[in-house]
Motif scaffolding. Structure first.
Motif, PDB file in Angstrom:
ATOM      1  N   PRO A   1       0.852  -1.204   0.000  1.00 15.04           N
ATOM      2  CA  PRO A   1       0.000   0.000   0.000  1.00 15.04           C
ATOM      3  C   PRO A   1       0.880   1.244   0.000  1.00 15.04           C
ATOM      4  CG  PRO A   1      -0.755  -1.582   1.633  1.00 15.04           C
ATOM      5  CD  PRO A   1       0.554  -2.098   1.106  1.00 15.04           C
ATOM      6  N   PRO A   2       0.466   2.262  -0.737  1.00 13.66           N
ATOM      7  CA  PRO A   2       1.319   3.454  -0.835  1.00 13.66           C
ATOM      8  C   PRO A   2       1.469   4.141   0.517  1.00 13.66           C
ATOM      9  CG  PRO A   2      -0.802   3.856  -1.855  1.00 13.66           C
ATOM     10  CD  PRO A   2      -0.782   2.416  -1.479  1.00 13.66           C
ATOM     11  N   PRO A   3       2.676   4.616   0.809  1.00 15.21           N
ATOM     12  CA  PRO A   3       2.863   5.359   2.055  1.00 15.21           C
ATOM     13  C   PRO A   3       2.179   6.716   1.947  1.00 15.21           C
ATOM     14  CG  PRO A   3       4.854   5.404   0.748  1.00 15.21           C
ATOM     15  CD  PRO A   3       3.895   4.508   0.030  1.00 15.21           C
ATOM     16  N   PRO A   4       1.920   7.345   3.070  1.00 15.94           N
ATOM     17  CA  PRO A   4       1.289   8.668   3.012  1.00 15.94           C
ATOM     18  C   PRO A   4       2.240   9.685   2.388  1.00 15.94           C
ATOM     19  CG  PRO A   4       2.031   8.188   5.240  1.00 15.94           C
ATOM     20  CD  PRO A   4       2.235   6.940   4.430  1.00 15.94           C
ATOM     21  N   GLY A   5       1.654  10.695   1.770  1.00 21.04           N
ATOM     22  CA  GLY A   5       2.455  11.791   1.246  1.00 21.04           C
ATOM     23  C   GLY A   5       2.343  11.953  -0.252  1.00 21.04           C
ATOM     24  N   ARG A   6       2.973  13.020  -0.708  1.00 25.54           N
ATOM     25  CA  ARG A   6       3.003  13.329  -2.133  1.00 25.54           C
ATOM     26  C   ARG A   6       4.236  12.699  -2.750  1.00 25.54           C
ATOM     27  NH1 ARG A   6       0.051  17.443  -4.138  1.00 25.54           N
ATOM     28  NH2 ARG A   6       1.764  18.179  -5.402  1.00 25.54           N
ATOM     29  N   GLN A   7       4.060  12.150  -3.937  1.00 22.45           N
ATOM     30  CA  GLN A   7       5.148  11.469  -4.636  1.00 22.45           C
ATOM     31  C   GLN A   7       5.609  12.312  -5.811  1.00 22.45           C
ATOM     32  OE1 GLN A   7       3.812   7.531  -5.688  1.00 22.45           O
ATOM     33  NE2 GLN A   7       2.811   7.241  -3.717  1.00 22.45           N
ATOM     34  N   ARG A   8       6.932  12.391  -5.969  1.00 23.37           N
ATOM     35  CA  ARG A   8       7.509  13.126  -7.094  1.00 23.37           C
ATOM     36  C   ARG A   8       8.715  12.367  -7.626  1.00 23.37           C
ATOM     37  NH1 ARG A   8       3.486  15.292  -7.052  1.00 23.37           N
ATOM     38  NH2 ARG A   8       2.966  17.478  -6.983  1.00 23.37           N
ATOM     39  N   TYR A   9       8.910  12.491  -8.937  1.00 19.16           N
ATOM     40  CA  TYR A   9      10.071  11.903  -9.599  1.00 19.16           C
ATOM     41  C   TYR A   9      10.665  12.967 -10.512  1.00 19.16           C
ATOM     42  CZ  TYR A   9      12.877   9.078 -12.793  1.00 19.16           C
ATOM     43  OH  TYR A   9      13.902   8.571 -13.535  1.00 19.16           O
TER      44      TYR A   9
END
Length: 168
Positions: free
Chosen positions: A56-64
């Motif tokens: 399951p995705p961890p909390p927070g915003r993801q950026r690459y």
């Protein structure tokens, strides 16, 4: 994609010739060059990847972010994947991984530790970047990658945390 998978703690499912499967954590999938630089992964002869398992995705915003010489189809000079969760103006959780700076996607636990519980500010991002590359050594032709990795990480963290940081 492997850099993002490292930040997400992915697992690789492998099918072997006798039709049994095994799972390998992404951080254990790539082998160091050593005396067999032509063998890049832990895949045995006859094995093949059949799935990538994401928790399951961890909390927070993801950026690459991928930095390269040219805009089209160029290998990364440095790439960074981050996940940043904030409680107001404080970072509650973070994950950081780099690409194109080691033989495998490199998860920086040091940068993550430098972020957790700290204010979501440019100085925090820069401290995390310093922690990430502490002890790094270039090889002459790639010395520039250390500073590039630091700046790319700080900028990507600022993006993910949606803070106003000014110029990097």
């Amino acid at each position: 994609m492997a850099v993002a998978l490292a930040a997400l703690d992915a697992q690789i499912e492998v099918l072997n010739p006798n039709r049994s499967t095994r799972r390998v954590a992404i951080n254990r999938f790539y082998r160091p060059p050593g005396s067999t630089p032509h063998i890049e992964t832990v895949l045995a002869p006859g094995e093949m990847i059949t799935a990538v398992i994401l928790p399951p995705p961890p909390p927070g915003r993801q950026r690459y972010r991928k930095v390269r010489d040219r805009a089209s189809y160029e290998f990364a000079l440095v790439s960074v994947a981050v996940i940043v969760a904030t409680d107001g103006k404080t970072i509650s959780a973070a994950r950081v991984s780099f690409g194109a700076v080691a033989y495998k996607p490199w998860r920086s636990i040091e940068a993550e530790a430098a972020l957790k519980g700290r204010p979501a500010t440019l100085s925090t991002y820069q401290a995390a970047a310093d922690a990430a590359v502490k002890g790094s050594a270039g090889r002459g032709h790639n010395d520039f990658k250390i500073e590039l990795a630091k700046r790319t990480l700080a900028r990507t963290l600022a993006d993910a945390a949606q803070t106003s940081t000014g110029k990097l």
